[in-house]
Design a protein around this motif. Sequence first.
Motif, PDB file in Angstrom:
ATOM      1  N   GLN A   1      44.002  39.841  33.248  1.00 56.51           N
ATOM      2  CA  GLN A   1      43.449  40.820  32.648  1.00 56.51           C
ATOM      3  C   GLN A   1      42.024  40.528  32.542  1.00 56.51           C
ATOM      4  O   GLN A   1      41.532  39.528  31.881  1.00 56.51           O
ATOM      5  CB  GLN A   1      44.144  41.042  31.181  1.00 56.51           C
ATOM      6  CG  GLN A   1      45.440  41.440  31.187  1.00 56.51           C
ATOM      7  CD  GLN A   1      45.691  43.016  31.902  1.00 56.51           C
ATOM      8  OE1 GLN A   1      44.677  43.932  31.791  1.00 56.51           O
ATOM      9  NE2 GLN A   1      47.002  43.267  32.179  1.00 56.51           N
TER      10      GLN A   1
ATOM     11  N   ASN B   1      45.988  41.690  40.390  1.00 49.47           N
ATOM     12  CA  ASN B   1      47.330  41.081  40.813  1.00 49.47           C
ATOM     13  C   ASN B   1      47.464  41.026  42.183  1.00 49.47           C
ATOM     14  O   ASN B   1      46.432  41.622  42.892  1.00 49.47           O
ATOM     15  CB  ASN B   1      48.659  41.187  39.971  1.00 49.47           C
ATOM     16  CG  ASN B   1      49.031  42.548  40.281  1.00 49.47           C
ATOM     17  OD1 ASN B   1      48.933  43.403  41.124  1.00 49.47           O
ATOM     18  ND2 ASN B   1      49.200  43.234  38.979  1.00 49.47           N
TER      19      ASN B   1
ATOM     20  N   THR C   1      52.182  34.480  29.396  1.00 46.69           N
ATOM     21  CA  THR C   1      50.723  35.004  29.341  1.00 46.69           C
ATOM     22  C   THR C   1      49.960  34.596  28.153  1.00 46.69           C
ATOM     23  O   THR C   1      50.486  34.365  27.041  1.00 46.69           O
ATOM     24  CB  THR C   1      50.881  36.708  29.322  1.00 46.69           C
ATOM     25  OG1 THR C   1      51.459  37.269  30.246  1.00 46.69           O
ATOM     26  CG2 THR C   1      49.620  37.327  29.096  1.00 46.69           C
TER      27      THR C   1
ATOM     28  N   GLN D   1      48.873  37.041  37.386  1.00 52.62           N
ATOM     29  CA  GLN D   1      48.232  38.240  37.226  1.00 52.62           C
ATOM     30  C   GLN D   1      47.035  37.976  36.109  1.00 52.62           C
ATOM     31  O   GLN D   1      47.111  37.043  35.431  1.00 52.62           O
ATOM     32  CB  GLN D   1      49.159  39.170  36.422  1.00 52.62           C
ATOM     33  CG  GLN D   1      48.307  40.714  35.997  1.00 52.62           C
ATOM     34  CD  GLN D   1      49.427  41.561  35.652  1.00 52.62           C
ATOM     35  OE1 GLN D   1      50.125  42.180  36.494  1.00 52.62           O
ATOM     36  NE2 GLN D   1      49.710  41.821  34.316  1.00 52.62           N
TER      37      GLN D   1
ATOM     38  N   SER E   1      52.099  44.012  37.249  1.00 54.10           N
ATOM     39  CA  SER E   1      52.104  45.550  37.238  1.00 54.10           C
ATOM     40  C   SER E   1      51.682  46.046  38.605  1.00 54.10           C
ATOM     41  O   SER E   1      51.085  45.713  39.466  1.00 54.10           O
ATOM     42  CB  SER E   1      50.791  45.768  36.250  1.00 54.10           C
ATOM     43  OG  SER E   1      50.399  47.181  36.158  1.00 54.10           O
TER      44      SER E   1
ATOM     45  N   ARG F   1      40.226  45.931  33.793  1.00 56.72           N
ATOM     46  CA  ARG F   1      41.352  46.034  34.920  1.00 56.72           C
ATOM     47  C   ARG F   1      42.529  44.836  34.918  1.00 56.72           C
ATOM     48  O   ARG F   1      42.209  43.835  34.446  1.00 56.72           O
ATOM     49  CB  ARG F   1      40.522  45.706  36.443  1.00 56.72           C
ATOM     50  CG  ARG F   1      39.290  46.612  36.337  1.00 56.72           C
ATOM     51  CD  ARG F   1      38.457  46.129  37.858  1.00 56.72           C
ATOM     52  NE  ARG F   1      37.185  46.803  37.900  1.00 56.72           N
ATOM     53  CZ  ARG F   1      36.932  47.963  38.641  1.00 56.72           C
ATOM     54  NH1 ARG F   1      38.069  48.588  39.280  1.00 56.72           N
ATOM     55  NH2 ARG F   1      35.914  48.554  38.616  1.00 56.72           N
ATOM     56  N   THR F   2      43.607  45.413  35.528  1.00 60.83           N
ATOM     57  CA  THR F   2      44.706  44.303  35.835  1.00 60.83           C
ATOM     58  C   THR F   2      44.710  44.132  37.238  1.00 60.83           C
ATOM     59  O   THR F   2      44.568  44.754  38.136  1.00 60.83           O
ATOM     60  CB  THR F   2      46.113  45.176  35.564  1.00 60.83           C
ATOM     61  OG1 THR F   2      46.150  45.663  34.068  1.00 60.83           O
ATOM     62  CG2 THR F   2      47.403  44.422  35.644  1.00 60.83           C
TER      63      THR F   2
END
Length: 616
Positions: free
Chosen positions: A254, A266, A193, A252, A182, A263-264
């Motif tokens: 989460q 990466n 994922t 990434q 993202s 929050r995301t």
Amino acid sequence: MGLLSSRLSLGPPRLTPSLEVLNATLGGRVHFVVPYAHPCFSLGSRTGADSLYNNHTCAHVVEQYTNRDSVVDAFSAYLNSGGTICLASGEQCLLDAYAPNNSKAFLPPRKCQQGNLPSLYVDVRGAADVSAAFGFVRRTKMPVSIKNTGHDYLSRSAGARSLSLWMHNLRDLSFDAAFIPSGCDQPGLPAITFGTGVLTGTLNAFAHAHNVTMPGGADSSVALGGGYLLVILRSLSAFSNAFGLAVDRVLQFQVVTPDGVHRTVNACSHPDLFFALRGGGSGFCAVLNVTMKALPKLDSFPVVVTAFKEKPNAATQTKYIDFLIDNALTLASKGGLLRWGGYIEPSLGLTFVNPFVSMEEAEGTMTDLKQLVETELNSTFILQRETSYLSFYDHFVEPTTLPNHAPSALASRLIPASLFNDDATTATRSALRDAIVAAAQRHDITFLFAVAPHFFGKGDGQTSITPAWRDALWHVFYIDYWTFDTTPAQRARIYQRLEEDAQVLRRIAPDSGVYWNEASVFEPDHARAFWGSNYERLLAIKQKYDPDHLLDCWKCVGWRGASDPRFKCQQPPRVDESKAGSDPGYFDLNMMIMQATLGAGAQATSGETCQPWERE
């Protein structure tokens, strides 16, 4: 009356009004923690809960006590049950892991005690649950812990009197052939994922079904994401030399940070936290899911196995380890081709794998090893072709004779490649060999894992593992187990032996480090050992995202010392000091740990009152 209703009265414990509100918010998913073996005990220390004794339920507990699937699916059961014991006092509630129906473990005068188990837990099903729980502990100051499957050797997934977040039921899985993190502008990559609770075995099968590979650790019951993402639990694998550690492939996360924000994370969004989570371990946030780069399907590669026909004596082990030390660097990197990696147990043999050579090349490479094993050691040598990572895992990695649900402790050290090259002195190599062979006689398990990313190299510069990983060739560790009737003094002696042999490895490799998931609970100078030069940066990130130390845990980044009341059960085992001076076998574990710490050049921080084992 505190967070829990008074237990002086008869009957089961009750939630206080504040916990009732949290429970209602979370749809009834706040639960009291009752020790897994409690139904078998007629005596207990949890006032009002002793009525939970139930012969029928006890029979079920006995039947499932060593079943890995059942253990990981029960909150109060820990595969490393040592994490549930209060080390300082010896309080526990255990069955006999080697014979669960052994009534001596649970009939009077044996008593079921809460030990280091949390008081309550939240069955987490999403980000909102974590946010609500974090809000509650911020208001009430109740300690918080995070648990997934209970493998943690340093007891960080437990915690006396804490509210635990159980991440085990976050099990979403998806495959994206062209995943783009993202907010990033970059080409898409094949990626999976997976929720924090997805187990290694499940992930292996899912990847295989999508014609990709996700190398992981040696235990199918470990959740790869971990509760805090403990350096991605079992971040290492037999393929780490070729493909890097698991943290090298994370794209990434989460997460929910201690302020309750989802929050995301990466390389493009919160890159500082991305760096911290790729190796910095527990204490920054709760991880909900992880996206990891998937590797192409491996469809043909050689596997080498050697196996002793009977338990080897020290002379045979010496000859075997000598050969492996002399050839370790060649097998790991010769000509950029021989990227072998795998697992060595000096009392059993080895399993090595290489995804980059043909069967013919493997046969030529392993000629000397085959000759040694078959002619001089009278043992078995196997060279076999495998057609997928899943097949390799199922045949050679997953089968294990390690005990389930047994309390244990360990100590370890990363052994740098420089000890194996031509510049290393004969004395140094001999010292390493002698240390390993001696340890194999003293400990239940001695492992030499050739799993460091030696050939893979330095990675992308965005991982926070100790740089010693990048310079290492072997991860050496020792494990000892004990039983339900092991006394605190006997446990202390187990830790003493582990500490003695760990100190030998520290002297052999003084500038190296330690894999913090498989470290001694009393590792001295832990900040340098676990993270090396990355620690100061990690500490600043910890202060940014968790300034109130909500997620502090034992010897994690920002740990403020053992004097914190939440760590009362993780102190060194108590011994009878009245024996000092009169018992030739008496030892002072605290003094031993202090000497090891000070020997590493650590000093207590000015103005702090430190116990000997806290000094850094």
